[in-house]
Design a protein around this motif. Sequence first.
Motif, PDB file in Angstrom:
ATOM      1  N   ASP A 197       0.831  -1.200   0.000  1.00  0.00           N
ATOM      2  CA  ASP A 197       0.000   0.000   0.000  1.00  0.00           C
ATOM      3  C   ASP A 197       0.869   1.255   0.000  1.00  0.00           C
ATOM      4  O   ASP A 197       0.747   2.109   0.862  1.00  0.00           O
ATOM      5  CB  ASP A 197      -0.931  -0.005   1.209  1.00  0.00           C
ATOM      6  CG  ASP A 197      -0.184  -0.121   2.535  1.00  0.00           C
ATOM      7  OD1 ASP A 197       1.052  -0.321   2.514  1.00  0.00           O
ATOM      8  OD2 ASP A 197      -0.821   0.000   3.582  1.00  0.00           O
ATOM      9  N   LEU A 198       1.739   1.362  -0.986  1.00  0.00           N
ATOM     10  CA  LEU A 198       2.642   2.509  -1.059  1.00  0.00           C
ATOM     11  C   LEU A 198       1.860   3.810  -1.201  1.00  0.00           C
ATOM     12  O   LEU A 198       2.216   4.819  -0.613  1.00  0.00           O
ATOM     13  CB  LEU A 198       3.631   2.337  -2.213  1.00  0.00           C
ATOM     14  CG  LEU A 198       4.748   3.372  -2.299  1.00  0.00           C
ATOM     15  CD1 LEU A 198       5.554   3.446  -1.012  1.00  0.00           C
ATOM     16  CD2 LEU A 198       5.663   3.057  -3.470  1.00  0.00           C
ATOM     17  N   ALA A 199       0.784   3.795  -1.968  1.00  0.00           N
ATOM     18  CA  ALA A 199      -0.068   4.980  -2.117  1.00  0.00           C
ATOM     19  C   ALA A 199      -1.507   4.539  -2.346  1.00  0.00           C
ATOM     20  O   ALA A 199      -1.759   3.653  -3.148  1.00  0.00           O
ATOM     21  CB  ALA A 199       0.403   5.845  -3.280  1.00  0.00           C
ATOM     22  N   ALA A 200      -2.414   5.171  -1.628  1.00  0.00           N
ATOM     23  CA  ALA A 200      -3.834   4.847  -1.766  1.00  0.00           C
ATOM     24  C   ALA A 200      -4.597   5.950  -2.492  1.00  0.00           C
ATOM     25  O   ALA A 200      -5.730   5.754  -2.893  1.00  0.00           O
ATOM     26  CB  ALA A 200      -4.454   4.613  -0.390  1.00  0.00           C
ATOM     27  N   ASP A 201      -3.982   7.107  -2.653  1.00  0.00           N
ATOM     28  CA  ASP A 201      -4.670   8.244  -3.279  1.00  0.00           C
ATOM     29  C   ASP A 201      -3.745   8.976  -4.247  1.00  0.00           C
ATOM     30  O   ASP A 201      -3.509  10.159  -4.141  1.00  0.00           O
ATOM     31  CB  ASP A 201      -5.195   9.188  -2.206  1.00  0.00           C
ATOM     32  CG  ASP A 201      -4.097   9.671  -1.269  1.00  0.00           C
ATOM     33  OD1 ASP A 201      -2.948   9.181  -1.359  1.00  0.00           O
ATOM     34  OD2 ASP A 201      -4.384  10.557  -0.452  1.00  0.00           O
ATOM     35  N   LEU A 202      -3.223   8.225  -5.195  1.00  0.00           N
ATOM     36  CA  LEU A 202      -2.249   8.749  -6.151  1.00  0.00           C
ATOM     37  C   LEU A 202      -2.961   9.534  -7.252  1.00  0.00           C
ATOM     38  O   LEU A 202      -3.795   8.995  -7.964  1.00  0.00           O
ATOM     39  CB  LEU A 202      -1.469   7.578  -6.749  1.00  0.00           C
ATOM     40  CG  LEU A 202      -0.214   7.873  -7.528  1.00  0.00           C
ATOM     41  CD1 LEU A 202       0.805   8.599  -6.671  1.00  0.00           C
ATOM     42  CD2 LEU A 202       0.379   6.584  -8.065  1.00  0.00           C
ATOM     43  N   PRO A 203      -2.630  10.821  -7.410  1.00  0.00           N
ATOM     44  CA  PRO A 203      -3.278  11.609  -8.453  1.00  0.00           C
ATOM     45  C   PRO A 203      -2.731  11.269  -9.835  1.00  0.00           C
ATOM     46  O   PRO A 203      -1.625  10.734  -9.958  1.00  0.00           O
ATOM     47  CB  PRO A 203      -2.932  13.047  -8.072  1.00  0.00           C
ATOM     48  CG  PRO A 203      -1.644  12.936  -7.343  1.00  0.00           C
ATOM     49  CD  PRO A 203      -1.700  11.613  -6.614  1.00  0.00           C
ATOM     50  N   PRO A 204      -3.464  11.579 -10.892  1.00  0.00           N
ATOM     51  CA  PRO A 204      -2.960  11.360 -12.255  1.00  0.00           C
ATOM     52  C   PRO A 204      -1.691  12.170 -12.491  1.00  0.00           C
ATOM     53  O   PRO A 204      -1.469  13.201 -11.858  1.00  0.00           O
ATOM     54  CB  PRO A 204      -4.096  11.883 -13.142  1.00  0.00           C
ATOM     55  CG  PRO A 204      -5.301  11.877 -12.275  1.00  0.00           C
ATOM     56  CD  PRO A 204      -4.820  12.136 -10.889  1.00  0.00           C
ATOM     57  N   GLY A 205      -0.867  11.670 -13.397  1.00  0.00           N
ATOM     58  CA  GLY A 205       0.352  12.382 -13.762  1.00  0.00           C
ATOM     59  C   GLY A 205       1.578  11.495 -13.707  1.00  0.00           C
ATOM     60  O   GLY A 205       1.478  10.288 -13.520  1.00  0.00           O
ATOM     61  N   GLU A 206       2.732  12.125 -13.862  1.00  0.00           N
ATOM     62  CA  GLU A 206       3.999  11.404 -13.861  1.00  0.00           C
ATOM     63  C   GLU A 206       4.531  11.287 -12.435  1.00  0.00           C
ATOM     64  O   GLU A 206       4.456  12.236 -11.654  1.00  0.00           O
ATOM     65  CB  GLU A 206       5.008  12.127 -14.737  1.00  0.00           C
ATOM     66  CG  GLU A 206       4.627  12.106 -16.200  1.00  0.00           C
ATOM     67  CD  GLU A 206       5.654  12.792 -17.084  1.00  0.00           C
ATOM     68  OE1 GLU A 206       6.813  12.979 -16.636  1.00  0.00           O
ATOM     69  OE2 GLU A 206       5.290  13.140 -18.207  1.00  0.00           O
ATOM     70  N   HIS A 207       5.070  10.112 -12.119  1.00  0.00           N
ATOM     71  CA  HIS A 207       5.602   9.818 -10.790  1.00  0.00           C
ATOM     72  C   HIS A 207       6.866   8.987 -10.938  1.00  0.00           C
ATOM     73  O   HIS A 207       7.147   8.440 -12.009  1.00  0.00           O
ATOM     74  CB  HIS A 207       4.566   9.048  -9.965  1.00  0.00           C
ATOM     75  CG  HIS A 207       3.273   9.751  -9.834  1.00  0.00           C
ATOM     76  ND1 HIS A 207       3.063  10.807  -8.985  1.00  0.00           N
ATOM     77  CD2 HIS A 207       2.094   9.571 -10.480  1.00  0.00           C
ATOM     78  CE1 HIS A 207       1.830  11.238  -9.097  1.00  0.00           C
ATOM     79  NE2 HIS A 207       1.218  10.502 -10.006  1.00  0.00           N
ATOM     80  N   ARG A 208       7.610   8.863  -9.820  1.00  0.00           N
ATOM     81  CA  ARG A 208       8.811   8.037  -9.793  1.00  0.00           C
ATOM     82  C   ARG A 208       8.825   7.203  -8.519  1.00  0.00           C
ATOM     83  O   ARG A 208       8.507   7.709  -7.440  1.00  0.00           O
ATOM     84  CB  ARG A 208      10.070   8.906  -9.810  1.00  0.00           C
ATOM     85  CG  ARG A 208      10.318   9.634 -11.092  1.00  0.00           C
ATOM     86  CD  ARG A 208      11.680  10.304 -11.081  1.00  0.00           C
ATOM     87  NE  ARG A 208      11.801  11.263  -9.992  1.00  0.00           N
ATOM     88  CZ  ARG A 208      11.700  12.581 -10.136  1.00  0.00           C
ATOM     89  NH1 ARG A 208      11.479  13.102 -11.318  1.00  0.00           N
ATOM     90  NH2 ARG A 208      11.847  13.374  -9.096  1.00  0.00           N
ATOM     91  N   ILE A 209       9.240   5.953  -8.667  1.00  0.00           N
ATOM     92  CA  ILE A 209       9.545   5.135  -7.509  1.00  0.00           C
ATOM     93  C   ILE A 209      11.067   5.013  -7.454  1.00  0.00           C
ATOM     94  O   ILE A 209      11.710   4.689  -8.455  1.00  0.00           O
ATOM     95  CB  ILE A 209       8.932   3.720  -7.596  1.00  0.00           C
ATOM     96  CG1 ILE A 209       7.424   3.782  -7.674  1.00  0.00           C
ATOM     97  CG2 ILE A 209       9.354   2.892  -6.391  1.00  0.00           C
ATOM     98  CD1 ILE A 209       6.766   2.417  -7.791  1.00  0.00           C
TER      99      ILE A 209
END
Length: 106
Positions: free
Chosen positions: A45-57
């Motif tokens: 459960d790294l993120a439960a409310d991730l918004p649209p767009g570009e991300h990095r892990i």
Amino acid sequence: MASLSTHVLDTSAGRPAEGVRVSLEAADGTLLAAGVTDADGRVGDLAADLPPGEHRIRFGTGAWFEARGVAAFYPEVVVAFTVGEDEHYHVPLLLNPFGYSTYRGS
């Protein structure tokens, strides 16, 4: 909002990579979440409310291998990806001291 999980497998040992530090960042570098892989190599459960767009892990692979006495080439692995829909995203990392691969999982 979308949700995100990850899974790290040490392909050189043939088992999950427990204890890898993982952070999630927005495209501008803002830290959104952080965690450490569990005994199964997962951060479920790294993120439960991730918004649209570009991300990095960002995976702390160098420190993880160093703690095990293994020389590794990559001090970290950064995976950039795009979130579009309100759905679950899973980003696995297959890891060894001198290479890695990733894909969009389910």
